[in-house]
Design a protein around this motif. Structure first.
Motif, short mmCIF file in Angstrom:
data_model
loop_
_atom_site.label_atom_id
_atom_site.label_comp_id
_atom_site.label_asym_id
_atom_site.label_seq_id
_atom_site.Cartn_x
_atom_site.Cartn_y
_atom_site.Cartn_z
N GLY A 132 9.40 13.54 -18.54
CA GLY A 132 9.07 13.47 -17.11
C GLY A 132 7.58 13.58 -16.87
N VAL A 133 6.91 14.50 -17.59
CA VAL A 133 5.46 14.64 -17.47
C VAL A 133 4.77 13.35 -17.90
N GLY A 134 5.25 12.76 -18.98
CA GLY A 134 4.64 11.52 -19.47
C GLY A 134 4.77 10.38 -18.47
N PHE A 135 5.97 10.24 -17.90
CA PHE A 135 6.17 9.17 -16.90
C PHE A 135 5.31 9.43 -15.65
N ALA A 136 5.19 10.68 -15.23
CA ALA A 136 4.37 11.00 -14.06
C ALA A 136 2.91 10.68 -14.33
N ALA A 137 2.43 11.05 -15.52
CA ALA A 137 1.03 10.75 -15.87
C ALA A 137 0.81 9.24 -15.95
N ALA A 138 1.78 8.52 -16.53
CA ALA A 138 1.65 7.06 -16.60
C ALA A 138 1.63 6.43 -15.22
N THR A 139 2.41 7.01 -14.30
CA THR A 139 2.41 6.51 -12.91
C THR A 139 1.03 6.64 -12.29
N LEU A 140 0.40 7.82 -12.46
CA LEU A 140 -0.94 8.01 -11.90
C LEU A 140 -1.95 7.09 -12.57
N ALA A 197 0.83 -1.21 0.00
CA ALA A 197 0.00 0.00 0.00
C ALA A 197 0.86 1.26 0.00
N ALA A 198 2.00 1.19 0.73
CA ALA A 198 2.84 2.38 0.87
C ALA A 198 3.55 2.74 -0.44
N ALA A 199 4.03 1.73 -1.18
CA ALA A 199 4.80 2.01 -2.40
C ALA A 199 3.95 2.71 -3.47
N PRO A 200 2.75 2.19 -3.83
CA PRO A 200 1.94 2.93 -4.81
C PRO A 200 1.54 4.32 -4.31
N ALA A 201 1.28 4.43 -3.01
CA ALA A 201 0.91 5.74 -2.47
C ALA A 201 2.06 6.73 -2.60
N ALA A 202 3.26 6.29 -2.26
CA ALA A 202 4.43 7.16 -2.39
C ALA A 202 4.68 7.54 -3.85
N ALA A 203 4.52 6.55 -4.75
CA ALA A 203 4.71 6.85 -6.18
C ALA A 203 3.69 7.87 -6.67
N ALA A 204 2.44 7.74 -6.20
CA ALA A 204 1.42 8.71 -6.60
C ALA A 204 1.76 10.10 -6.10
N VAL A 205 2.25 10.20 -4.85
CA VAL A 205 2.63 11.51 -4.30
C VAL A 205 3.76 12.12 -5.12
N ILE A 206 4.75 11.29 -5.50
CA ILE A 206 5.86 11.80 -6.32
C ILE A 206 5.36 12.30 -7.67
N ALA A 207 4.47 11.52 -8.31
CA ALA A 207 3.96 11.91 -9.62
C ALA A 207 3.16 13.21 -9.53
N GLY A 266 3.49 15.51 -7.26
CA GLY A 266 4.44 16.57 -6.97
C GLY A 266 5.14 17.07 -8.21
N LEU A 267 5.55 16.15 -9.08
CA LEU A 267 6.23 16.55 -10.33
C LEU A 267 5.29 17.34 -11.23
N LEU A 268 4.02 16.89 -11.32
CA LEU A 268 3.07 17.60 -12.17
C LEU A 268 2.75 18.98 -11.61
N LEU A 269 2.69 19.10 -10.28
CA LEU A 269 2.49 20.43 -9.68
C LEU A 269 3.70 21.33 -9.92
N TYR A 270 4.88 20.76 -9.80
CA TYR A 270 6.10 21.53 -10.03
C TYR A 270 6.16 22.01 -11.49
N ASP A 271 5.68 21.14 -12.39
CA ASP A 271 5.67 21.51 -13.82
C ASP A 271 4.78 22.73 -14.07
N HIS A 272 3.80 22.95 -13.20
CA HIS A 272 2.92 24.11 -13.37
C HIS A 272 3.67 25.42 -13.13
#
Length: 648
Positions: free
Chosen positions: A272-280, A246-256, A258-264
């Motif tokens: 990087g945006v593509g990998f983050a979107a694919a993660t979500l 449960a923790a690993a997917p949750a952490a990955a979602a938080v990272i993704a 965070g990257l998309l928010l930073y991209d804003h």
């Protein structure tokens, strides 16, 4: 390993002096990488499993070693271009090693739930998103130049990332408990990727110095991979989904996120945006898969809760649920028949052919029962060799189906014959509630079981009971009371119908050995002396011997022998203690003692029912089994008014 330490010491502290620079920075490090390849190939020779995987791994490391050798030979003056012939050997080493890792994963991870694979893929995509944002752009900026130069530099970082993603996926598949081999291999790949990245950045910035600690990282990485080859091959066929699942997917979602928010606020690479979107996207898929798995698990749990695991029939819990709705719909012109069935001869079948054969017999009989009620009702297994059927329809139809159901639970063969006793209760004619219907059907079933005259055990029992009656009417009356109490207590303890029947027979015949005791001893008005008491103690052994003459009564004979064993081991004739005493014998002992205490004796007056129960409780744990005493007190408290004790 010592050579690697020596290289690190030379790079850090100058071990050996400046004259040994070429020895350490070129040939010792080259020899270490070659040694890693040889170690992988040696693993192929030494162990049979995973030979292809480690042959390929050794070949990948050998390609890198060959590239290093060419680089040292051709770049003596630092004039080797980028890309070079060395790059043509270094870069193919990565996909070769990737294939090797996939072969190892296929060998060791044969089974896994989809959710675990998704966990690994989610973590791998999150890693790729971070690397694309922080590393790839930095490498592209640092290696600015021709397309060939940039592509060559990026190839190393991308291939390192691919290898790390493969291993990360394996980590997730294992429930984040990959084992020592994968941990060592992961450390090696992380070291390799770090070395490649630092080398590219330092080379592009002009800060790379040959002979530094960075050069030691490559042989260290390959030696770690070779070490992983020699770790025990831990084959993981299943893996539990723990907290990390449960923790690993949750952490990955938080990272993704965070990257998309930073991209804003500050644009990152499209990769990087593509990998983050694919993660979500994979996290959402993981949630949906988890929902489907939980729904399947819930359905499975419900099925297991309402069905017998051996026969597949519905179980007692399902019967009680169905009874409520069926009774509410029953009418006098369309009654509901509650038919309880208990197998005769099943215990003897088990004793003769073994429990696996007994289980197979139950499965066959359950299938016949299910076919017999098909279209008219439902069949249930209540446990052990007890079954039930609910039959709906008109009275005539109920009688026909009930007869067919009763005949379905029978099978004959060489050395055995199994049939059933049954009891029928009609709703609403005989009962108006589930409890009443089951109780009435149960009483009728046991009444039929008790009058099963055709059995050899019943015929033998009748002969011996007649002998007891002739020997002394008081003995016959006594054993009838003890038998009735024993039946109720045995059923209270949850014993099977076959076991209850044996307990009742043992209670009826537990005093049969007293036919060999002289009347002067048996009816002596005062306490027995030591010699007379020793003679009296023989009656259980005599009873066993008498009953053992009839093969059908052998199980009863064993119980009769132990009906005077004490729970603390001070009884007779064998001094058995605790649960070494057969449960049926413990039941008869308590019931016999109660009846003796509440009966008129030649040498003592009877106790009241309450006083006798208090005496049983006081002796629980020493003379009597506490569990049996508790069950007896429940039975006696419920039916005390009917326990008029005869003279013994």
């Amino acid at each position: 390993m010592l050579a690697l330490v020596a290289c690190a010491s030379h790079a850090t502290f100058g071990l050996g002096g400046a004259g040994t620079d070429e020895l350490f920075t070129r040939w010792v490090e080259l020899a270490l990488i070659a040694g890693a390849a040889v170690a992988c190939w040696a693993r192929v020779v030494a162990r049979r499993e995973e030979r292809l995987a480690w042959l390929v791994m050794g070949s990948g490391i050998a390609l890198w070693c060959a590239g290093d050798f060419l680089f040292e030979v051709l770049d003596a003056n630092g004039a080797l271009p980028i890309p070079s012939v060395a790059d043509a050997l270094w870069i193919p080493a990565y996909p070769v090693m990737c294939v090797a890792f996939l072969l190892v994963a296929r060998s060791r991870l044969s089974e896994a739930s989809l959710s675990l694979w998704l966990d690994g893929a989610i973590a791998a995509l999150a890693l790729a998103a971070v690397a694309s944002t922080l590393v790839l752009e930095t490498v592209m900026e640092a290696t600015a130049g021709s397309v060939a130069v940039v592509a060559t530099g990026l190839s190393y970082v991308v291939m390192d990332l691919v290898l790390l993603m493969v291993v990360t996926t394996v980590f997730g598949r294992s429930g984040w408990r990959p084992g020592r081999a994968w941990l060592v291999a992961g450390a090696g790949l992380l070291t390799l990727g770090t070395a490649d990245l630092l080398w590219l950045l330092q080379t592009a910035n002009g800060t790379y110095v040959e002979g530094s600690l960075l050069d030691v990282m490559w042989p260290a990485a390959f030696l770690l991979i070779a070490t992983a080859a020699w770790q025990p091959a831990e084959r993981k066929t299943t893996a539990e989904e723990g907290l990390m699942s449960a923790a690993a997917p949750a952490a990955a979602a938080v990272i993704a996120v965070g990257l998309l928010l930073y991209d804003h606020f500050d644009r990152i690479s499209m990769l990087g945006v593509g990998f983050a979107a694919a993660t979500l996207g994979l996290v959402a898929t993981r949630l949906f898969v988890t929902f489907l798995q939980n729904r399947t698990l819930l359905r499975s749990s419900r099925h297991e809760a309402l069905n017998d695991s051996l026969t597949g029939l519905s179980n007692r819990r399902a019967l009680l649920q169905d009874l409520e709705s069926e009774i509410a719909a029953a009418r006098p012109d369309a009654p509901l028949a509650v038919l309880l069935l208990d197998l005769n001869g099943f215990k003897a079948y088990n004793d003769t052919f073994g429990h696996p054969a007994g289980d197979r017999l139950l499965v066959r009989l359950a299938a016949e029962l299910d076919r017999a009620v098909a279209g008219h009702g439902a069949a249930y297994r209540l446990g052990g060799d007890e079954f039930c059927a609910l039959i709906s329809g008109g009275s005539a139809g109920v009688d026909v189906v009930a007869a067919r159901v009763a005949s379905a639970l029978s099978e004959k063969g060489p050395g055995f014959a199994v049939d059933c006793s049954h009891g029928l209760a009609l709703v609403p004619a005989d009962a108006s509630s589930a409890e009443q219907a089951l109780a009435l059907a149960d009483r009728r079933m046991y009444a039929q079981k008790g009058t099963h005259k055709t059995s050899a055990s019943r015929q033998s029992r009748d002969v011996l009971m007649s002998a007891l009656s002739e020997c002394g009417p008081e003995l016959h009356a006594h054993v009838e009371v003890v038998a009735d109490l024993s039946m109720q207590v045995a059923r209270r303890l949850g014993m099977s119908a076959e076991e209850v029947d044996e307990v009742v027979r043992a209670a009826e015949l537990h005093d049969v050995g007293k036919v060999a005791i002289p009347d002067a001893v048996l009816h002596k008005p005062s306490a027995l002396d030591a010699e007379e008491w020793a003679f009296m103690k023989r009656h259980t052994i005599i009873g066993e011997r008498i009953l053992g003459a009839a093969p059908a009564l052998e199980p009863v004979a064993r119980l009769v022998r132990s009906t005077h064993e004490r729970f603390d081991g001070r009884g007779y004739p064998d001094g058995l203690a605790g649960h070494d005493i057969p449960l049926g014998a413990r039941v008869v002992f308590v019931c016999d003692a109660y009846d003796a205490m509440t009966s008129q004796r030649p040498y003592s007056d009877p106790l009241t029912a309450d006083a006798a129960l208090a005496e049983l409780r006081q002796c629980a744990g020493t003379q009597f089994d506490p569990a049996v005493v508790e069950a007896f007190c429940h039975v006696a408290g419920r039916s005390a008014a009917t326990l008029a004790a005869p003279v013994f």
